[in-house]
Scaffold this active site. Sequence first.
Site, PDB file in Angstrom:
ATOM      1  N   THR A 173      23.833 -40.407  56.168  1.00  0.00           N
ATOM      2  CA  THR A 173      24.021 -39.109  55.300  1.00  0.00           C
ATOM      3  C   THR A 173      25.135 -38.573  55.427  1.00  0.00           C
ATOM      4  OG1 THR A 173      21.538 -38.995  55.089  1.00  0.00           O
ATOM      5  CG2 THR A 173      22.834 -37.193  54.843  1.00  0.00           C
ATOM      6  N   ARG A 201      10.450 -41.464  46.934  1.00  0.00           N
ATOM      7  CA  ARG A 201      10.366 -40.590  48.236  1.00  0.00           C
ATOM      8  C   ARG A 201      11.730 -39.616  48.004  1.00  0.00           C
ATOM      9  NH1 ARG A 201      14.238 -39.570  52.492  1.00  0.00           N
ATOM     10  NH2 ARG A 201      13.289 -38.917  54.312  1.00  0.00           N
ATOM     11  N   VAL A 202      11.382 -38.517  48.466  1.00  0.00           N
ATOM     12  CA  VAL A 202      12.587 -37.549  48.361  1.00  0.00           C
ATOM     13  C   VAL A 202      12.620 -36.863  50.054  1.00  0.00           C
ATOM     14  CG1 VAL A 202      13.503 -35.064  47.495  1.00  0.00           C
ATOM     15  CG2 VAL A 202      12.360 -36.944  46.044  1.00  0.00           C
ATOM     16  N   ASP A 204      14.957 -34.369  52.905  1.00  0.00           N
ATOM     17  CA  ASP A 204      15.210 -32.979  53.045  1.00  0.00           C
ATOM     18  C   ASP A 204      16.594 -32.845  52.331  1.00  0.00           C
ATOM     19  OD1 ASP A 204      16.348 -34.912  54.963  1.00  0.00           O
ATOM     20  OD2 ASP A 204      17.454 -33.158  56.104  1.00  0.00           O
ATOM     21  N   THR A 224      21.123 -33.994  59.057  1.00  0.00           N
ATOM     22  CA  THR A 224      21.057 -35.410  58.923  1.00  0.00           C
ATOM     23  C   THR A 224      19.818 -35.851  59.886  1.00  0.00           C
ATOM     24  OG1 THR A 224      22.093 -37.707  58.957  1.00  0.00           O
ATOM     25  CG2 THR A 224      23.186 -35.979  60.424  1.00  0.00           C
ATOM     26  N   GLY A 225      19.047 -36.662  59.573  1.00  0.00           N
ATOM     27  CA  GLY A 225      18.165 -37.089  60.237  1.00  0.00           C
ATOM     28  C   GLY A 225      16.744 -37.611  59.614  1.00  0.00           C
ATOM     29  N   THR A 226      15.692 -37.843  60.298  1.00  0.00           N
ATOM     30  CA  THR A 226      14.431 -37.989  59.810  1.00  0.00           C
ATOM     31  C   THR A 226      13.921 -36.804  58.659  1.00  0.00           C
ATOM     32  OG1 THR A 226      13.955 -39.171  61.794  1.00  0.00           O
ATOM     33  CG2 THR A 226      11.983 -38.722  59.983  1.00  0.00           C
ATOM     34  N   GLY A 227      14.137 -37.107  57.435  1.00  0.00           N
ATOM     35  CA  GLY A 227      14.047 -35.859  56.523  1.00  0.00           C
ATOM     36  C   GLY A 227      12.689 -35.144  56.550  1.00  0.00           C
TER      37      GLY A 227
HETATM   38  N1  ASP Z   1      17.898 -36.823  56.050  1.00  0.00           N
HETATM   39  C1  ASP Z   1      18.136 -38.163  55.239  1.00  0.00           C
HETATM   40  C2  ASP Z   1      16.681 -38.469  54.430  1.00  0.00           C
HETATM   41  O1  ASP Z   1      15.784 -38.282  55.221  1.00  0.00           O
HETATM   42  C3  ASP Z   1      18.400 -39.440  56.111  1.00  0.00           C
HETATM   43  C4  ASP Z   1      19.447 -39.200  57.018  1.00  0.00           C
HETATM   44  O2  ASP Z   1      19.959 -38.132  57.259  1.00  0.00           O
HETATM   45  O3  ASP Z   1      19.904 -40.165  57.814  1.00  0.00           O
HETATM   46  O4  ASP Z   1      16.629 -38.835  53.443  1.00  0.00           O
END
Ligand code: ASP
Length: 305
Positions: A173, A201-202, A204, A224-227
């Site tokens: 991201t 799926r949506v 964060d 950025t990460g596990t939304g």
């Molecule tokens: N945050 C993003 C999502 O969950 C994915 C990511 O940042 O790697 O869609």
Amino acid sequence: MKTADFVLCIHGGAGTISRDTDPARVALYRAGLSAALQAGLDILRSGGTALDAVEAAVVCMEDNPCFNAGRGAVYNAAGQHELDSCIMDGYHLACGALAGVSTIRNPIKAARRLMETSPHILLAGHGADTWAEQAGLELVNNGYFDDEFRHQQWLKAKESGLVQRDHDDAKGTVGAVALDAAGNLAAATSTGGMTNKQYGRVGDTPLVGCGTYANNAGCAVSCTGTGEQFIRHVAAHAIHSAVVYGQQSLEKACQTMVQHTLQPGDGGLIAVDRQGNWQLAYNSAGMFRGVADSSGLFRVAIWED
Ligand code: ASP
């Protein structure tokens, strides 16, 4: 006390990025980060707005297949690409966001256009793509976002039935936060989401206050990460609240979120406040990131140095 007249921070995703990654690939990531940082910095240097700077930096990464946003976005469980984006102006608290779009070449440009021309803040799915077409934004076939490396990654994830975020050789991201010389803040984030995610799926990213937030009263944040984790903790706004209502420093607010509230490996975030303080915080093995400011600072990094 103000530490810089203007500041720009960017990220290109966080994850378990292996230090054994092919050096040629690492060089591509670094070049991509530098180009995005430079694009935003040029705007801030010439007196441009934080909003223009974060948009330019994100567009640069959306167009670069190295990153999981725009071209190079991950595949969902249906083998297609659904993209999310959000932009926010810290002065007016104006914002625009798109969720699950599949034909807009630069979702961040569309988010900005929505912010400036529509009474709405968030559009989703087919309606969002249709609106973008009517608004004259550049559209592409969904195949434009294809990338062989990502396709292989999806096939592997599908086989194991996993929904994956970043892993080795990951592309992440993208996001940017900025303070401009006029003292205004802005934030922007754009993503393809998570590999093999459920169709529809949506994450964060397009949720104001979760993956993206900017408010001149406090700070600008892009995550950025596990939304799902960032949504659960309303992460970006929680940091703003800690700064404004909790009187915490930006560093304390960001580190508390990343090191204590979120789980190890969840990801990271970038943030800046009106004094020119900035943070690039993460709890994963690495985060593609960069920072530049009015004093001449210009740095990109992936791991702890
Ligand atoms: N945050 C993003 C999502 O969950 C994915 C990511 O940042 O790697 O869609």
